[in-house]
Design a protein around this motif. Structure first.
Motif, PDB file in Angstrom:
ATOM      1  N   ASP A  87       0.839  -1.198   0.000  1.00  0.00           N
ATOM      2  CA  ASP A  87       0.000   0.000   0.000  1.00  0.00           C
ATOM      3  C   ASP A  87       0.875   1.250   0.000  1.00  0.00           C
ATOM      4  N   LYS A  88       1.926   1.207   0.809  1.00  0.00           N
ATOM      5  CA  LYS A  88       2.830   2.354   0.890  1.00  0.00           C
ATOM      6  C   LYS A  88       3.580   2.540  -0.423  1.00  0.00           C
ATOM      7  N   VAL A  89       4.055   1.435  -0.984  1.00  0.00           N
ATOM      8  CA  VAL A  89       4.783   1.509  -2.256  1.00  0.00           C
ATOM      9  C   VAL A  89       3.876   2.044  -3.356  1.00  0.00           C
ATOM     10  N   ALA A  90       2.631   1.557  -3.395  1.00  0.00           N
ATOM     11  CA  ALA A  90       1.682   2.019  -4.413  1.00  0.00           C
ATOM     12  C   ALA A  90       1.443   3.519  -4.285  1.00  0.00           C
ATOM     13  N   GLY A  91       1.335   3.994  -3.050  1.00  0.00           N
ATOM     14  CA  GLY A  91       1.112   5.414  -2.831  1.00  0.00           C
ATOM     15  C   GLY A  91       2.298   6.259  -3.248  1.00  0.00           C
ATOM     16  N   LEU A  92       3.502   5.819  -2.897  1.00  0.00           N
ATOM     17  CA  LEU A  92       4.707   6.565  -3.269  1.00  0.00           C
ATOM     18  C   LEU A  92       4.906   6.546  -4.781  1.00  0.00           C
ATOM     19  N   ASP A  93       4.645   5.396  -5.402  1.00  0.00           N
ATOM     20  CA  ASP A  93       4.776   5.302  -6.854  1.00  0.00           C
ATOM     21  C   ASP A  93       3.758   6.184  -7.567  1.00  0.00           C
ATOM     22  N   ALA A  94       2.599   6.377  -6.933  1.00  0.00           N
ATOM     23  CA  ALA A  94       1.553   7.203  -7.546  1.00  0.00           C
ATOM     24  C   ALA A  94       1.836   8.691  -7.392  1.00  0.00           C
ATOM     25  N   GLY A  95       2.846   9.039  -6.578  1.00  0.00           N
ATOM     26  CA  GLY A  95       3.222  10.441  -6.477  1.00  0.00           C
ATOM     27  C   GLY A  95       3.208  11.044  -5.090  1.00  0.00           C
ATOM     28  N   ALA A  96       2.820  10.268  -4.066  1.00  0.00           N
ATOM     29  CA  ALA A  96       2.832  10.807  -2.704  1.00  0.00           C
ATOM     30  C   ALA A  96       4.266  11.078  -2.262  1.00  0.00           C
ATOM     31  N   VAL A  97       4.448  12.110  -1.446  1.00  0.00           N
ATOM     32  CA  VAL A  97       5.784  12.422  -0.947  1.00  0.00           C
ATOM     33  C   VAL A  97       6.060  11.733   0.383  1.00  0.00           C
ATOM     34  N   ASP A  98       4.991  11.268   1.056  1.00  0.00           N
ATOM     35  CA  ASP A  98       5.167  10.620   2.351  1.00  0.00           C
ATOM     36  C   ASP A  98       3.860   9.924   2.718  1.00  0.00           C
ATOM     37  N   TYR A  99       3.893   9.173   3.813  1.00  0.00           N
ATOM     38  CA  TYR A  99       2.692   8.521   4.320  1.00  0.00           C
ATOM     39  C   TYR A  99       2.812   8.425   5.832  1.00  0.00           C
ATOM     40  N   ILE A 100       1.684   8.262   6.496  1.00  0.00           N
ATOM     41  CA  ILE A 100       1.686   8.040   7.933  1.00  0.00           C
ATOM     42  C   ILE A 100       0.559   7.068   8.248  1.00  0.00           C
ATOM     43  N   PHE A 104      -1.811   7.766  14.678  1.00  0.00           N
ATOM     44  CA  PHE A 104      -0.529   8.456  14.694  1.00  0.00           C
ATOM     45  C   PHE A 104      -0.541   9.544  15.761  1.00  0.00           C
ATOM     46  N   ALA A 105       0.649   9.904  16.208  1.00  0.00           N
ATOM     47  CA  ALA A 105       0.789  11.028  17.132  1.00  0.00           C
ATOM     48  C   ALA A 105       0.742  12.311  16.319  1.00  0.00           C
ATOM     49  N   ILE A 106       0.000  13.296  16.797  1.00  0.00           N
ATOM     50  CA  ILE A 106      -0.148  14.536  16.041  1.00  0.00           C
ATOM     51  C   ILE A 106       1.199  15.220  15.846  1.00  0.00           C
ATOM     52  N   GLU A 107       2.115  15.047  16.805  1.00  0.00           N
ATOM     53  CA  GLU A 107       3.443  15.657  16.671  1.00  0.00           C
ATOM     54  C   GLU A 107       4.185  15.082  15.465  1.00  0.00           C
ATOM     55  N   GLU A 108       4.017  13.772  15.241  1.00  0.00           N
ATOM     56  CA  GLU A 108       4.671  13.154  14.081  1.00  0.00           C
ATOM     57  C   GLU A 108       4.064  13.671  12.785  1.00  0.00           C
ATOM     58  N   LEU A 109       2.741  13.790  12.748  1.00  0.00           N
ATOM     59  CA  LEU A 109       2.086  14.306  11.545  1.00  0.00           C
ATOM     60  C   LEU A 109       2.557  15.725  11.243  1.00  0.00           C
ATOM     61  N   LEU A 110       2.624  16.566  12.268  1.00  0.00           N
ATOM     62  CA  LEU A 110       3.070  17.947  12.067  1.00  0.00           C
ATOM     63  C   LEU A 110       4.508  17.991  11.553  1.00  0.00           C
ATOM     64  N   ALA A 111       5.353  17.102  12.077  1.00  0.00           N
ATOM     65  CA  ALA A 111       6.743  17.060  11.622  1.00  0.00           C
ATOM     66  C   ALA A 111       6.818  16.649  10.156  1.00  0.00           C
ATOM     67  N   ARG A 112       6.022  15.666   9.772  1.00  0.00           N
ATOM     68  CA  ARG A 112       6.028  15.212   8.381  1.00  0.00           C
ATOM     69  C   ARG A 112       5.503  16.306   7.443  1.00  0.00           C
ATOM     70  N   ILE A 113       4.526  17.061   7.916  1.00  0.00           N
ATOM     71  CA  ILE A 113       4.009  18.180   7.117  1.00  0.00           C
ATOM     72  C   ILE A 113       5.096  19.223   6.905  1.00  0.00           C
ATOM     73  N   ARG A 114       5.819  19.562   7.973  1.00  0.00           N
ATOM     74  CA  ARG A 114       6.893  20.555   7.843  1.00  0.00           C
ATOM     75  C   ARG A 114       7.945  20.096   6.842  1.00  0.00           C
ATOM     76  N   VAL A 115       8.312  18.813   6.912  1.00  0.00           N
ATOM     77  CA  VAL A 115       9.322  18.284   5.996  1.00  0.00           C
ATOM     78  C   VAL A 115       8.814  18.306   4.561  1.00  0.00           C
ATOM     79  N   ALA A 116       7.564  17.898   4.353  1.00  0.00           N
ATOM     80  CA  ALA A 116       7.007  17.871   2.998  1.00  0.00           C
ATOM     81  C   ALA A 116       6.956  19.271   2.397  1.00  0.00           C
ATOM     82  N   LEU A 117       6.562  20.250   3.192  1.00  0.00           N
ATOM     83  CA  LEU A 117       6.522  21.629   2.703  1.00  0.00           C
ATOM     84  C   LEU A 117       7.927  22.145   2.418  1.00  0.00           C
ATOM     85  N   LYS A 118       8.865  21.745   3.256  1.00  0.00           N
ATOM     86  CA  LYS A 118      10.257  22.154   3.053  1.00  0.00           C
ATOM     87  C   LYS A 118      10.812  21.545   1.767  1.00  0.00           C
TER      88      LYS A 118
END
Length: 235
Positions: A87-100, A104-118
């Protein structure tokens, strides 16, 4: 901070919770509760990032992602309740930059958002200077043009098809012409801060870029600095 994030989640309580947390961090938030509505909103608005659940009514998240990736380069983080590798591979191959994976802990989601925007914005790592960034988001080298707003790369007018991560790596190298970027720096830019694995994944992406660009057009754009990393030198 004026980033606008689209949250696509059919569990309305979870969507509302994410919205409140993002608002608290200073993000503007819109919500969609099914895939078809999300696709319509994403195609008619300019979002900074999309949080996209995979299991959605009307149209599943992977199909939304596939359709968006053809015309909209907005970075997408997948929200999935399934921890299956495929599922993760399919998502990344389809163009996603990350997955969670939920829950999940909201702190982890916020960190992943910051990285993706960066990553999407091509923000340079600390102490990197001298970037040759165009105000319009267009980067050039010889006859190569990388147009970030259009998510398009051409050489001599001929379009080059790149994956999302290849596009990011090429953009970072072009933004930092004449600066040797280490494998660790490139790894963080392309794969994210929490990537666990060998830095030779950078060599793999460089090889892909060389195959699609250098070898195809008979040029030598990306240069190796042994023991350090890679650089694109000014023409």
């Amino acid at each position: 901070m004026n980033e606008h994030i689209l949250v696509v989640e059919d569990e309305e309580k979870l969507a509302r919770f994410i919205e409140l947390e993002l608002n608290h961090e200073g993000y503007e938030v819109s919500k969609a509760f099914d895939g078809r509505t999300a696709l319509e909103m994403a195609e008619s608005n300019d979002y900074s990032l999309i949080l996209l659940d995979i299991m959605l009514p009307e149209l599943n998240g992977l199909e939304v992602l596939r359709r968006l990736s053809k015309s909209h380069p907005t970075p997408v983080i997948l929200l999935t309740a399934r921890d299956a590798v495929m599922d993760k591979v399919a998502g990344l191959d389809a163009g996603a930059v990350d997955y969670i994976t939920k829950p999940f802990a909201i702190e982890e989601l916020l960190a992943r958002i910051r990285v993706a925007l960066k990553l999407h914005g091509g923000v340079k790592a600390p102490n990197e200077s001298g970037a040759s960034e165009s105000a319009e988001g267009v980067y050039t080298w010889n006859d190569l043009i990388l147009d970030e707003p259009k998510h398009r790369v051409t050489y001599g007018g001929q379009e080059i098809n790149l994956t999302n991560r290849e596009f990011i790596m090429l953009k970072v190298l072009l933004m930092n012409k004449d600066i040797v970027l280490s494998r660790d720096t490139l790894l963080e830019k392309v794969c994210g801060y929490d990537y666990v694995g060998e830095t030779n994944v950078v060599d793999v992406y460089v090889r892909f870029l060389r195959t699609k660009i250098d070898e195809t057009f008979g040029i030598k754009m990306i240069q190796t600095v042994r023991g350090v990393g890679y650089v694109i030198k000014s023409e």
